[in-house]
Motif scaffolding. Structure first.
Motif, PDB file in Angstrom:
ATOM      1  N   ARG A   1       0.849  -1.190   0.000  1.00  0.00           N
ATOM      2  CA  ARG A   1       0.000   0.000   0.000  1.00  0.00           C
ATOM      3  C   ARG A   1       0.889   1.246   0.000  1.00  0.00           C
ATOM      4  N   PRO A   2       0.333   2.380  -0.414  1.00  0.00           N
ATOM      5  CA  PRO A   2       1.157   3.587  -0.521  1.00  0.00           C
ATOM      6  C   PRO A   2       1.505   4.187   0.839  1.00  0.00           C
ATOM      7  N   GLY A   3       2.611   4.893   0.872  1.00  0.00           N
ATOM      8  CA  GLY A   3       2.930   5.719   2.025  1.00  0.00           C
ATOM      9  C   GLY A   3       2.056   6.968   1.994  1.00  0.00           C
ATOM     10  N   TRP A   4       1.987   7.661   3.120  1.00  0.00           N
ATOM     11  CA  TRP A   4       1.093   8.819   3.239  1.00  0.00           C
ATOM     12  C   TRP A   4       1.472   9.937   2.276  1.00  0.00           C
ATOM     13  N   HIS A   5       2.752  10.258   2.201  1.00  0.00           N
ATOM     14  CA  HIS A   5       3.171  11.455   1.458  1.00  0.00           C
ATOM     15  C   HIS A   5       2.924  11.340  -0.044  1.00  0.00           C
ATOM     16  N   ILE A   6       3.083  10.137  -0.586  1.00  0.00           N
ATOM     17  CA  ILE A   6       2.971   9.976  -2.041  1.00  0.00           C
ATOM     18  C   ILE A   6       1.544  10.222  -2.524  1.00  0.00           C
ATOM     19  N   GLU A   7       0.563  10.042  -1.622  1.00  0.00           N
ATOM     20  CA  GLU A   7      -0.834  10.186  -2.026  1.00  0.00           C
ATOM     21  C   GLU A   7      -1.110  11.588  -2.581  1.00  0.00           C
ATOM     22  N   CYS A   8      -0.755  12.601  -1.788  1.00  0.00           N
ATOM     23  CA  CYS A   8      -1.061  13.977  -2.199  1.00  0.00           C
ATOM     24  C   CYS A   8      -0.263  14.381  -3.437  1.00  0.00           C
ATOM     25  N   SER A   9       0.969  13.909  -3.530  1.00  0.00           N
ATOM     26  CA  SER A   9       1.765  14.231  -4.714  1.00  0.00           C
ATOM     27  C   SER A   9       1.099  13.708  -5.984  1.00  0.00           C
ATOM     28  N   ALA A  10       0.620  12.470  -5.927  1.00  0.00           N
ATOM     29  CA  ALA A  10       0.010  11.869  -7.105  1.00  0.00           C
ATOM     30  C   ALA A  10      -1.323  12.517  -7.440  1.00  0.00           C
ATOM     31  N   MET A  11      -2.126  12.788  -6.422  1.00  0.00           N
ATOM     32  CA  MET A  11      -3.466  13.322  -6.681  1.00  0.00           C
ATOM     33  C   MET A  11      -3.434  14.773  -7.128  1.00  0.00           C
ATOM     34  N   SER A  12      -2.556  15.584  -6.537  1.00  0.00           N
ATOM     35  CA  SER A  12      -2.474  16.985  -6.969  1.00  0.00           C
ATOM     36  C   SER A  12      -1.957  17.068  -8.395  1.00  0.00           C
ATOM     37  N   ARG A  13      -0.983  16.227  -8.743  1.00  0.00           N
ATOM     38  CA  ARG A  13      -0.453  16.224 -10.105  1.00  0.00           C
ATOM     39  C   ARG A  13      -1.522  15.798 -11.104  1.00  0.00           C
ATOM     40  N   LYS A  14      -2.311  14.789 -10.733  1.00  0.00           N
ATOM     41  CA  LYS A  14      -3.325  14.275 -11.653  1.00  0.00           C
ATOM     42  C   LYS A  14      -4.416  15.305 -11.918  1.00  0.00           C
ATOM     43  N   TYR A  15      -4.866  16.005 -10.876  1.00  0.00           N
ATOM     44  CA  TYR A  15      -6.050  16.859 -11.028  1.00  0.00           C
ATOM     45  C   TYR A  15      -5.741  18.336 -11.252  1.00  0.00           C
ATOM     46  N   LEU A  16      -4.523  18.766 -10.953  1.00  0.00           N
ATOM     47  CA  LEU A  16      -4.178  20.175 -11.168  1.00  0.00           C
ATOM     48  C   LEU A  16      -3.023  20.352 -12.145  1.00  0.00           C
ATOM     49  N   GLY A  17      -2.243  19.295 -12.361  1.00  0.00           N
ATOM     50  CA  GLY A  17      -1.050  19.451 -13.193  1.00  0.00           C
ATOM     51  C   GLY A  17       0.051  20.136 -12.395  1.00  0.00           C
ATOM     52  N   LEU A  18       1.266  20.103 -12.933  1.00  0.00           N
ATOM     53  CA  LEU A  18       2.405  20.737 -12.260  1.00  0.00           C
ATOM     54  C   LEU A  18       3.036  21.782 -13.167  1.00  0.00           C
ATOM     55  N   PRO A  19       3.409  22.912 -12.562  1.00  0.00           N
ATOM     56  CA  PRO A  19       3.101  23.313 -11.188  1.00  0.00           C
ATOM     57  C   PRO A  19       1.640  23.759 -11.070  1.00  0.00           C
ATOM     58  N   PHE A  20       1.170  23.944  -9.829  1.00  0.00           N
ATOM     59  CA  PHE A  20      -0.125  24.566  -9.605  1.00  0.00           C
ATOM     60  C   PHE A  20       0.073  25.736  -8.641  1.00  0.00           C
ATOM     61  N   ASP A  21      -0.983  26.467  -8.386  1.00  0.00           N
ATOM     62  CA  ASP A  21      -0.808  27.754  -7.706  1.00  0.00           C
ATOM     63  C   ASP A  21      -0.598  27.647  -6.193  1.00  0.00           C
ATOM     64  N   ILE A  22      -1.553  27.083  -5.478  1.00  0.00           N
ATOM     65  CA  ILE A  22      -1.529  27.125  -4.009  1.00  0.00           C
ATOM     66  C   ILE A  22      -1.630  25.722  -3.429  1.00  0.00           C
ATOM     67  N   HIS A  23      -0.751  25.421  -2.496  1.00  0.00           N
ATOM     68  CA  HIS A  23      -0.861  24.212  -1.697  1.00  0.00           C
ATOM     69  C   HIS A  23      -1.044  24.656  -0.254  1.00  0.00           C
ATOM     70  N   GLY A  24      -2.092  24.165   0.395  1.00  0.00           N
ATOM     71  CA  GLY A  24      -2.386  24.609   1.752  1.00  0.00           C
ATOM     72  C   GLY A  24      -2.589  23.472   2.721  1.00  0.00           C
ATOM     73  N   GLY A  25      -2.587  23.850   4.004  1.00  0.00           N
ATOM     74  CA  GLY A  25      -2.819  22.892   5.078  1.00  0.00           C
ATOM     75  C   GLY A  25      -2.496  23.530   6.406  1.00  0.00           C
ATOM     76  N   GLY A  26      -2.571  22.756   7.455  1.00  0.00           N
ATOM     77  CA  GLY A  26      -2.220  23.258   8.782  1.00  0.00           C
ATOM     78  C   GLY A  26      -0.720  23.356   8.959  1.00  0.00           C
ATOM     79  N   ALA A  27      -0.296  24.180   9.911  1.00  0.00           N
ATOM     80  CA  ALA A  27       1.136  24.371  10.155  1.00  0.00           C
ATOM     81  C   ALA A  27       1.827  23.076  10.563  1.00  0.00           C
ATOM     82  N   ASP A  28       1.073  22.145  11.135  1.00  0.00           N
ATOM     83  CA  ASP A  28       1.652  20.873  11.555  1.00  0.00           C
ATOM     84  C   ASP A  28       2.052  19.990  10.377  1.00  0.00           C
ATOM     85  N   LEU A  29       1.635  20.353   9.167  1.00  0.00           N
ATOM     86  CA  LEU A  29       1.952  19.547   7.988  1.00  0.00           C
ATOM     87  C   LEU A  29       3.207  20.012   7.254  1.00  0.00           C
TER      88      LEU A  29
END
Length: 501
Positions: A207-235
């Motif tokens: 199964r995938p590691g946690w970090h690779i999930e967002c990399s793959a999904m953001s690339r698939k649906y927004l393309g690279l580069p994209f404008d804004i990546h957001g989240g909590g400071a803990d991330l």
């Protein structure tokens, strides 16, 4: 020009989109193993307002937010409860969506689930292996941190001073650290363990590691580069640092142009934690708090600053929101009861203040989405409008500028996702005190329990008493209401009551 704080550069910079008039925005979603707490909600509400503001300013925003529905915590929860990880994830995914809608957060344009995007993750991992940035170790795949020289730039860390994460043991008892080439390397793919969900891959079942999930999904649906990546400071670290490293190592390009992170939430000036007994789930808070009041409280603090949450601050936020809602309610009354009389207003000044209020709001929000200052501008405008219109019957000629002023108040609060045309639960009766019910029972024979109905019953009783020239009863109603903080104004259209507390 909108300026925002970019975590990567640690400076406030001009916001320039990749494509004119369009914004691609990715905000990390939840790991669905439990109900979300109000700290999570603070992040999601903050980015909801940022998204709403960009849309209000005319941008075509594509907002993507993932759901992590395969993870160690989900698997742990499933083992505790004796059901499948898929069942756990499905329950809490649905609960998350319900809670977000209850809090007034817009649905994302795209909400990908990790378990439905495995092929995209495998493809990205293979690219990293082919490029010398990752390696297979007995069915686990790790990212080679030192193959990416810019590692640490997002979080401001020196790679030579970092320590590796916690030690994991495989089913065969072999430590994860024993197979890494470097203690800092992190997992892209995890070999299957008995009883855990797994998928086929070139490196075996896993199964995938946690970090690779967002990399793959953001690339698939927004393309690279994209404008804004957001989240909590803990991330910021390690999640976003790792996302950026693996994404840029694979594509050889920038991952996200702007990194935005929301501040953490405290409870009565203490860190929220189960051990301190101050852990609050969003859905529990919303059982006793109007969602608009919760949003209002959170917007009183800049999204990057720590937010202190308390019952006292919630009550203050509710009272402040009531002042705005009551202002709109009073303007509605004046618009409905305008008379063919000379104008009592300085309409030129009112129109000037209306225009200035909208501009001041924009300037505040353009400065790194400063909701605290923008709310202050709304309050200043409400005070200015009240000063012009309070306790007055307006002229028919005043209707257009007064309507415009009302419209701006409603519009600006709407940018925050707060509808001030419909009174919040705490202000549904104008914030009336519960004692008014007893007063109505004593004087008007009211038998209900609704404060708003009680006020109406008292006004009706006063009108009947005045018609019958029963001045003592009429005065008793007036004095009773005034003693509770109400102000009664007799107009040609009947008595008008406002509550000032």
């Amino acid at each position: 020009m909108i300026r925002l704080y970019n975590t990567k550069t640690r400076t406030k910079v001009d916001f320039e989109t990749l494509e004119r008039g369009k914004v691609g925005m990715y905000v990390c979603g939840p790991t669905v193993y439990n109900y979300i707490h109000i700290g999570n909600a603070r992040t999601f509400i903050s980015f909801d307002v940022i998204r709403r503001y960009l849309m209000w300013r005319g941008f075509d925003v594509t907002f993507v937010q993932n759901v992590t529905d395969v993870d160690d915590k989900i698997i742990g929860k499933s083992l505790e409860e004796g059901r499948s990880a898929a069942e756990v994830a499905a329950e809490y995914t649905e609960a998350f969506i319900e809670d977000m809608r209850a809090a007034g957060v817009l649905d994302p344009d795209i909400r990908p689930k990790a378990t439905e995007e495995i092929p995209a993750m495998i493809e990205l991992i293979q690219e990293l292996i082919d490029g010398g940035h990752a390696y297979d170790a007995d069915g686990d795949v790790y990212f080679n941190v030192r193959s990416f020289p810019a590692y640490g730039e997002l979080s401001g860390r020196n790679v030579d001073e970092m320590e590796s994460g916690h030690r994991e043991l495989r089913a065969d008892g072999k430590g994860v650290e024993d197979r890494k080439r470097d203690p800092l390397d992190f997992a892209l793919w995890k070999a299957a363990k008995p009883g855990e969900p797994a998928w086929e891959s070139p490196w075996g079942m896993g199964r995938p590691g946690w970090h690779i999930e967002c990399s793959a999904m953001s690339r698939k649906y927004l393309g690279l580069p994209f404008d804004i990546h957001g989240g909590g400071a803990d991330l910021v670290f390690p999640h976003h640092e790792n996302e950026r490293a693996q994404s840029e190592a694979a594509c050889g390009c920038t991952f996200a142009n702007y990194w935005m992170h929301g501040g953490m939430l405290q409870i009565n000036s203490e860190k929220m934690s189960k051990s301190l007994g101050n852990f609050k789930l969003l859905r529990d808070v919303l059982k006793v708090t109007d969602p608009k009041v919760l949003r209002f409280l959170m917007l009183q603090t800049h999204y990057r600053s720590p937010l202190d949450f308390s019952d006292e601050r919630l009550a203050e936020a509710g009272a402040a929101l009531c002042r705005i809602e009551n202002a709109v309610k009073n303007l509605d009354w004046q618009l409905q009861n305008a008379q063919d009389i000379p104008s009592p207003l300085d309409t030129r000044e009112l129109m000037k203040r209306t225009k200035e209020a909208k501009l001041a709001f924009i300037l505040a929000m353009d400065d790194d989405f400063n909701t605290c200052k923008a709310l202050g501008e709304v309050f200043d405008f409400v005070a200015a409008v009240n000063a012009q219109t309070a306790d007055r019957t307006i002229s028919l000629s005043d209707v257009p500028p007064v309507r415009d002023a009302r419209g701006v108040i409603v519009e600006l609060m709407g940018v925050f996702g707060i509808d001030v045309e419909a009174a919040s639960a705490s202000c549904a009766a104008g914030g009336y005190p519960p004692e008014v019910v007893g007063l109505a029972a004593d004087i008007a024979g009211y038998e209900g329990a609704d404060a708003a109905e009680a006020v109406d019953a008292l006004l009706a009783a006063r009108a009947d008493a005045r018609a019958a020239k029963d001045w003592s009863r009429a005065d008793a109603v007036r004095d009773g209401l005034c003693g509770l903080g109400f102000v009664i104004e007799d107009t040609p259209q009947g008595a008008r009551v406002t509550y000032e507390g």
